[in-house]
Design a protein around this motif. Structure first.
Motif, PDB file in Angstrom:
ATOM      1  N   ALA A 143     -69.232  19.137  60.134  1.00 48.90           N
ATOM      2  CA  ALA A 143     -67.685  19.171  60.018  1.00 48.90           C
ATOM      3  C   ALA A 143     -67.594  18.304  58.510  1.00 48.90           C
ATOM      4  O   ALA A 143     -68.006  17.310  58.463  1.00 48.90           O
ATOM      5  CB  ALA A 143     -67.084  18.426  61.169  1.00 48.90           C
ATOM      6  N   VAL A 144     -66.648  18.899  57.799  1.00 49.02           N
ATOM      7  CA  VAL A 144     -66.251  18.130  56.584  1.00 49.02           C
ATOM      8  C   VAL A 144     -64.724  17.630  56.536  1.00 49.02           C
ATOM      9  O   VAL A 144     -64.473  16.420  56.515  1.00 49.02           O
ATOM     10  CB  VAL A 144     -66.441  19.071  55.334  1.00 49.02           C
ATOM     11  N   LYS A 145     -63.787  18.355  57.270  1.00 49.36           N
ATOM     12  CA  LYS A 145     -62.476  18.167  57.527  1.00 49.36           C
ATOM     13  C   LYS A 145     -61.913  18.794  58.634  1.00 49.36           C
ATOM     14  O   LYS A 145     -61.891  20.107  58.607  1.00 49.36           O
ATOM     15  CB  LYS A 145     -61.502  18.481  56.218  1.00 49.36           C
TER      16      LYS A 145
ATOM     17  N   TYR B 249     -62.400  22.316  57.121  1.00 54.77           N
ATOM     18  CA  TYR B 249     -63.563  22.716  56.298  1.00 54.77           C
ATOM     19  C   TYR B 249     -64.694  22.130  57.043  1.00 54.77           C
ATOM     20  O   TYR B 249     -64.618  21.248  57.647  1.00 54.77           O
ATOM     21  CB  TYR B 249     -63.476  22.003  54.936  1.00 54.77           C
ATOM     22  N   PHE B 250     -65.958  23.320  56.971  1.00 54.49           N
ATOM     23  CA  PHE B 250     -67.093  23.003  57.534  1.00 54.49           C
ATOM     24  C   PHE B 250     -68.159  23.417  56.446  1.00 54.49           C
ATOM     25  O   PHE B 250     -67.751  24.022  55.796  1.00 54.49           O
ATOM     26  CB  PHE B 250     -67.360  23.595  58.751  1.00 54.49           C
TER      27      PHE B 250
ATOM     28  N   PHE C 121     -72.642  24.918  51.745  1.00 57.52           N
ATOM     29  CA  PHE C 121     -71.536  25.788  51.343  1.00 57.52           C
ATOM     30  C   PHE C 121     -70.384  25.498  51.908  1.00 57.52           C
ATOM     31  O   PHE C 121     -70.676  25.560  53.328  1.00 57.52           O
ATOM     32  CB  PHE C 121     -71.829  27.059  51.092  1.00 57.52           C
ATOM     33  N   LEU C 122     -69.353  25.173  51.473  1.00 61.43           N
ATOM     34  CA  LEU C 122     -67.995  24.890  52.062  1.00 61.43           C
ATOM     35  C   LEU C 122     -67.267  26.231  52.464  1.00 61.43           C
ATOM     36  O   LEU C 122     -66.979  27.025  51.679  1.00 61.43           O
ATOM     37  CB  LEU C 122     -66.968  24.107  51.094  1.00 61.43           C
ATOM     38  N   TRP C 123     -66.849  26.179  53.791  1.00 59.84           N
ATOM     39  CA  TRP C 123     -66.105  27.164  54.421  1.00 59.84           C
ATOM     40  C   TRP C 123     -64.706  26.675  54.985  1.00 59.84           C
ATOM     41  O   TRP C 123     -64.681  25.633  55.599  1.00 59.84           O
ATOM     42  CB  TRP C 123     -66.630  27.816  55.504  1.00 59.84           C
ATOM     43  N   GLU C 124     -63.627  27.248  54.566  1.00 60.86           N
ATOM     44  CA  GLU C 124     -62.197  26.655  55.046  1.00 60.86           C
ATOM     45  C   GLU C 124     -61.851  27.857  55.812  1.00 60.86           C
ATOM     46  O   GLU C 124     -62.075  28.893  55.837  1.00 60.86           O
ATOM     47  CB  GLU C 124     -61.278  26.892  53.967  1.00 60.86           C
TER      48      GLU C 124
END
Length: 136
Positions: free
Chosen positions: A101-103, A116-117, A123-126
């Motif tokens: 988990a990023v956001k 975002y993960f 690599f960031l996925w929205e």
């Protein structure tokens, strides 16, 4: 130039683990007849786009660039969904598959809902719901 993207290739550190993440975790359809132990291809957008996974050091070598990479890579991959509930569902499924988990998904400044993960290589996925437009 024709406005078209055919393949997005991600340079990965562990091909087998990344292939498992995208195939088994995110449930992207693996194009087994096109893939091998070095490269994996996945069908996205009903076949109009492929996602490829290739060893990062070999991808850097092919492009004749340094293989070192740190921090933000300057792009994200977006998956637009039909509702905030679908965003939450896909976010949970990605985390269960091994994403970081990023956001967490939330209402965002532009009027939509997104989170975002990061995949196993960062690599960031929205994952987003845009109530103003839909991209098939």
């Amino acid at each position: 130039m024709e406005a078209r993207i055919s393949i997005i290739t991600l340079g990965v550190s562990d091909s087998a683990a990344s292939t498992a993440f995208y195939r088994d975790g995110l449930k992207l359809p693996l194009l087994a007849d096109q893939s091998n132990e070095t490269i994996s291809f996945f069908e996205v957008n009903r076949g109009s786009l492929w996602l490829a996974l290739y060893p990062a050091h070999l991808l850097a070598e092919d492009a004749r660039v340094a293989p070192e990479r740190t921090g933000f890579r300057g792009f994200t991959i977006a998956h637009n969904l039909r509702s905030p509930e679908e965003v939450d569902q896909i976010f949970r499924e990605a985390l269960a598959a091994g994403a970081t988990a990023v956001k967490s998904p939330e209402k965002v400044f532009w009027g939509g809902y997104s989170g975002y993960f990061a995949d196993p290589d960062g690599f960031l996925w929205e994952v987003a719901h845009n109530p103003f437009s839909w991209i098939e």
